[in-house]
Design an enzyme around this catalytic site. Sequence first.
Site, short mmCIF file in Angstrom:
data_model
loop_
_atom_site.label_atom_id
_atom_site.label_comp_id
_atom_site.label_asym_id
_atom_site.label_seq_id
_atom_site.Cartn_x
_atom_site.Cartn_y
_atom_site.Cartn_z
CB THR A 140 -1.23 0.14 1.32
OG1 THR A 140 -1.70 -1.10 1.03
CG2 THR A 140 -1.71 1.20 1.47
CG ASN A 175 2.44 -1.29 3.82
OD1 ASN A 175 2.31 -0.27 3.14
ND2 ASN A 175 1.74 -2.29 3.63
CG ASP A 182 -1.24 5.71 8.95
OD1 ASP A 182 -1.21 4.99 8.18
OD2 ASP A 182 -0.94 5.59 10.06
NE ARG A 183 -0.10 1.11 4.37
CZ ARG A 183 -0.50 0.71 5.66
NH1 ARG A 183 -0.23 1.12 6.53
NH2 ARG A 183 -1.05 -0.55 5.59
CG ASP A 231 -5.42 -4.18 1.64
OD1 ASP A 231 -4.94 -4.64 0.78
OD2 ASP A 231 -5.11 -3.75 2.64
CG ASP A 260 -2.91 0.21 -2.82
OD1 ASP A 260 -4.05 -0.68 -3.50
OD2 ASP A 260 -2.93 0.14 -1.61
CG HIS A 261 -1.49 -3.72 -3.49
ND1 HIS A 261 -2.44 -4.54 -3.10
CD2 HIS A 261 -1.40 -2.81 -2.30
CE1 HIS A 261 -2.95 -4.26 -1.99
NE2 HIS A 261 -2.36 -3.19 -1.49
CG HIS A 286 -0.94 -6.97 -1.28
ND1 HIS A 286 -0.17 -6.27 -0.98
CD2 HIS A 286 -2.06 -6.89 -0.50
CE1 HIS A 286 -0.53 -5.30 0.14
NE2 HIS A 286 -1.73 -5.88 0.45
#
Length: 544
Positions: free
Chosen positions: A76, A97, A158-159, A300, A347-348, A483
Amino acid sequence: MKVLSVLLLLCLGLISNQSFSQKNAPKVVVGIVVDQMCYDYLYRFYPQFGKDGFKRLMDKGTHFRNVTYNYVPTFTGPGHASIYTGTTPSNHGIVANEWFYRPFGREVNCVEDTTVSTVGSASSYGKCSPYFLRSNTITDQLKLTYPSSKVIGVSIKDRSAILPAGHLSDGSYWYDYATGNFITSTFYKKQLPQWVNRFNELLLVSKYVNQPWNLLKDSACYTYIQQDNSPYEGLVGGKTSPVFPYDFSKATPADQLSLFTIMPAANTFLTDFAIQALSNEQLGKHATTDFLTISYSTPDIAGHTFGPYSLEMEDMYFRLDQELARLFQTLDKQIGKGEYVVFLTADHAVVPVPQFLKDHQLPGGYLFLKDKIDALRTACVATFGKDYLNTIENDNVYLTNEILGSELEPQVISFFKTEISKWTEVKRVYTKGELETQTTENWQQMVASGYDKERSGELIFILQPGYLPKSSDTPGSHKGTSHGSAFNYDTHVPVLFYGKDILPQDVFTPYEIVDITATLVHILEVQRPNTTIGKPMLELFKTR
């Protein structure tokens, strides 16, 4: 830091409002990332989508059907950073991450920042900023070029709120697991805007989490209706079987705040907040283009538990489709049809549950690391008289500080490469020296593009297709999925553009995820961000 940057931009803004302008840019760009979205979801679930959500993007926008990630790991943090910087982790520095960070002697989160404080809660969930992000984002470049533009980032994670909106964000907001509110940090502002406080006062999480998650549509509409009680799915909320409905109303208040994020209602909650941001931040009302970044994290969070071939994920996307429709209809009304641009990507993606693959005679399996690491340490002591292995994180092998820079280091690295290469679950092992050397080998190039000499290990290995790393072999380790690999099930993602001056078309030209920012450069009429390596997706600029 942030305050000085804002003062500088405000000063520039006094000039920019009168002398800077864009020729043909949209009023607003909305970047949507769906966390862990597989490319084929667009087609698997298409018959049950409404006309105004995913179908609006697919049928009335430009659909780039051959876009992949060009590095590993596909997580992510790196994904969001790469989408919005137009470069890879080797440049922007978000290598995972979390990673082992030698200057601190511990694992760090990609957006943690102990120098800032939470705003909007007494919890520690807000101690975050883009401190570890080494590159400018397209949103940073927008703010540098046109200081009157406003950038807002929102997400559950948050990210996913922080990295897209960049260092110069006018407001990045994420979910506080301690209160169920949206929060930010002192990196951005000293207090929450009044509109965020008013939104938090609605206590929507309490309302949504007490409504059971059941199927949205009639059971005949679902492909996976017969696989509801699947042996490949994890259990949540004290349930004894992974079947509908999911009712968390009897959970403790603390558990509810966490369980909420696995429910489709969390997507509704985020859309509610994004719509409030559009209105209250006056996006689209400024002299130059504004930018709203939205990342839907719940697909996710749920996807890890249920896997891509589950009834839960099917219903998740039917419901997400409705949220997209609601968002697009709001944009039509508040900004105006043809006055904004939306892009959507992921993001993936994700690997099918490896145990499912094994049971269906497909390549896949698990690498159980605990026993492997114990054996590595024992062999290292037997060979060198000492254990030089610090830790293994995200398939990165970190050696102890003692051995780094010593005459023995090359021998120790070679030893670990030889030993790890013996693991049948491993496809390739690369040393830091190899990753710093030019190569034409595809897998090595992808690993090198995700490598950072300060933040990555001394060796990085990649697993065989269909494999996942697990700590130890337990019944639970064979359920759910993840992932992070270099393979197409993780790297092939949807990319769709819709809105101002964008034609309806399917494009099959091969592109990479870093090309999104290189394309936005020309939509926003800005300079390429400092480390962008992507190329523009030229088909998007065809004229009618």
